[in-house]
Design an enzyme around this catalytic site. Structure first.
Site, PDB file in Angstrom:
ATOM      1  N   ASP A   1      27.469 -34.436  -9.630  1.00 19.05           N
ATOM      2  CA  ASP A   1      28.086 -34.479 -10.956  1.00 19.05           C
ATOM      3  C   ASP A   1      28.850 -33.179 -11.180  1.00 19.05           C
ATOM      4  O   ASP A   1      29.278 -32.562 -10.215  1.00 19.05           O
ATOM      5  CB  ASP A   1      27.017 -34.717 -12.031  1.00 19.05           C
ATOM      6  CG  ASP A   1      27.550 -35.491 -13.239  1.00 19.05           C
ATOM      7  OD1 ASP A   1      28.544 -35.047 -13.836  1.00 19.05           O
ATOM      8  OD2 ASP A   1      26.988 -36.554 -13.563  1.00 19.05           O
ATOM      9  N   HIS A  28      31.916 -33.408  -9.598  1.00 22.23           N
ATOM     10  CA  HIS A  28      32.877 -33.906 -10.584  1.00 22.23           C
ATOM     11  C   HIS A  28      33.730 -32.800 -11.174  1.00 22.23           C
ATOM     12  O   HIS A  28      34.378 -33.006 -12.204  1.00 22.23           O
ATOM     13  CB  HIS A  28      32.137 -34.658 -11.698  1.00 22.23           C
ATOM     14  CG  HIS A  28      31.502 -35.943 -11.244  1.00 22.23           C
ATOM     15  ND1 HIS A  28      30.836 -36.793 -12.093  1.00 22.23           N
ATOM     16  CD2 HIS A  28      31.434 -36.518 -10.019  1.00 22.23           C
ATOM     17  CE1 HIS A  28      30.380 -37.844 -11.412  1.00 22.23           C
ATOM     18  NE2 HIS A  28      30.734 -37.687 -10.142  1.00 22.23           N
TER      19      HIS A  28
END
Length: 427
Positions: free
Chosen positions: A249, A272
């Site tokens: 993430d 991310h």
């Protein structure tokens, strides 16, 4: 005390001289020596977890030993000195959820981690009341450093969660705890450690001031769900420096109530990217003075991103992304004011009418590299408030696979100069 040798020498000298009445200079020198010995002992006060019953074989639960050692180091009266808790090298310490609570007596606590801290290899130790494995709370001037490792054993949690997303909701993924949390720890220094495989967020900084994080290695598989590297919320004056973050993430996420956040020299990927937000999920959120410089993004889903929900309020402003490089990044530059929580999906019509967090005074400067997707720049701003004073300069992003790439924008207002690909709504 360690003054036995000095005292013995002192007596021998006196008797050798045959004089019971020592000179004032000799007495003063002895008193100074005694004082230095005592002061040295106070300042170097050290507490080794092995002396409190820790086994360190990775099989026996050492939580009680760590609790006892923390009680000793936190209550140590060392004046203006530093009290040190030592976790020795070459040992693995199995720990159940622990809270290291302050305030402490010492001006500063040094948690010196040489070994490995490991979570239980199951999902039975956490429930609705346990949302973090290791927490430090209200500890002023905490130093947590060393060459040790914090291993969250997250793979026991990820697999059921991944199955949930594929086959349906039979497991509550929200139960997953974070690995390491700092709450109200002003003056925190976190340095040198390796953080592995958290069930959820690896490191959370909450309601802290004057924090320096440096030289970390944070690592989890690319498909591990919600394993953010560092999450910051309601904190100010936070520096993140010279670290490598590879997760499933956000490498770094800056959440509401945060200001004066400086991120420099971070290698991000996979993951991310570095995100401001998400902000405004039905609430008033503010973020300002966030500056990201000299970072590298490699094989990430996003590069630099600002994400806000519809229906919220507040602002994200005075943000800069500078002197950074993208390598094969799906979405290098993103503003998304239509971000959604997948558990609260709303219709597109509602998106278009709701208010949003105001995004303004955002600078993108000297950003280079390659895009893995066709949309290299995506500024998707709200139809009600939009984004204002967006400045893009000296940005050059090319395709990593030879495909045609483009820039896209909606209700983004500002200037663009020397930008490739072009951003059509910016002058």
């Amino acid at each position: 005390m360690k003054f036995g040798f000095s005292f013995t020498v002192f007596l021998l000298i006196g008797f050798a001289l045959g004089n019971e009445n020592f000179s004032q200079e000799t007495i003063a020198a002895f008193n100074l020596d005694m004082g230095n010995e005592i002061l040295s002992e106070e300042i170097s006060s050290s507490f080794n977890v092995m002396h409190y019953g820790a086994v360190g074989n990775g099989q026996v639960d050492d939580s009680q030993a760590f609790n006892k050692a923390w009680g000793a180091v936190c209550s140590a009266k060392v004046g203006e000195g530093i009290a040190t808790l030592v976790v020795p090298q070459g040992k693995t310490f199995l720990l159940s959820p622990l809270k290291f609570q302050g305030p402490c007596q010492a001006k500063s606590i040094h948690f010196q981690l040489g070994g490995t801290l490991t979570a239980p290899q199951s999902i039975s130790w956490a429930n609705g009341q346990v949302n973090v494995w290791l927490q430090f709370s209200s500890v002023e001037n905490l130093i947590l450093d060393g060459d040790g490792t914090i291993d969250g054993q997250g793979f026991h949690w990820w697999q059921p969660c991944i199955k949930t997303s594929i086959f349906g909701s039979f497991f509550n993924c929200a139960r997953r705890p974070g690995a390491l949390n700092f709450h109200d720890c002003n003056g925190l220094r976190l340095k040198g450690l390796t953080h592995l495989n958290s069930p959820r967020t690896h490191i959370a900084i909450n309601e802290c001031k004057n924090v320096v994080i440096s030289d970390l290695r944070v690592k989890a598989p690319e498909d591990s769900p919600n394993t953010d590297g560092i999450d910051i919320s309601r904190s100010t004056n936070v520096q993140i420096q010279d670290s490598t973050i590879e997760t499933g993430d956000d490498c770094v996420a800056i959440n509401g109530g945060s200001s004066f956040i400086n991120i420099t020299g971070v290698n991000c990927g996979p993951g991310h990217g570095i995100s401001v937000g998400s902000l405004g999920d039905g609430s008033y959120d503010t973020v300002e003075e966030v500056h990201v410089r000299n970072c590298n993004f490699s094989n990430t889903q996003n590069g630099v991103r600002i994400k806000t929900f519809q229906g919220g309020s507040g602002f994200a402003r005075k943000i800069s992304f500078e002197h950074s490089f993208f390598n094969n990044v799906d979405n290098p530059i993103v503003i998304n004011q239509f971000y959604q929580n997948k558990a609260k999906l709303r219709s597109h019509g509602i998106w278009q009418k709701a208010a949003a967090v105001q995004v303004s005074d955002v600078t993108y400067s000297d950003l280079q590299g390659t895009s893995a997707g066709d949309r290299a720049i995506d500024l998707n701003c709200d139809n009600v408030v939009g984004c204002s004073n967006i400045v893009i300069s000296n940005v050059r992003i090319t395709s990593g696979n030879g495909a045609k790439i483009y820039g896209s924008c909606n209700n983004a207002h500002g200037t663009a100069m020397n930008v490739q690909p072009a951003v059509p709504c910016m002058s």
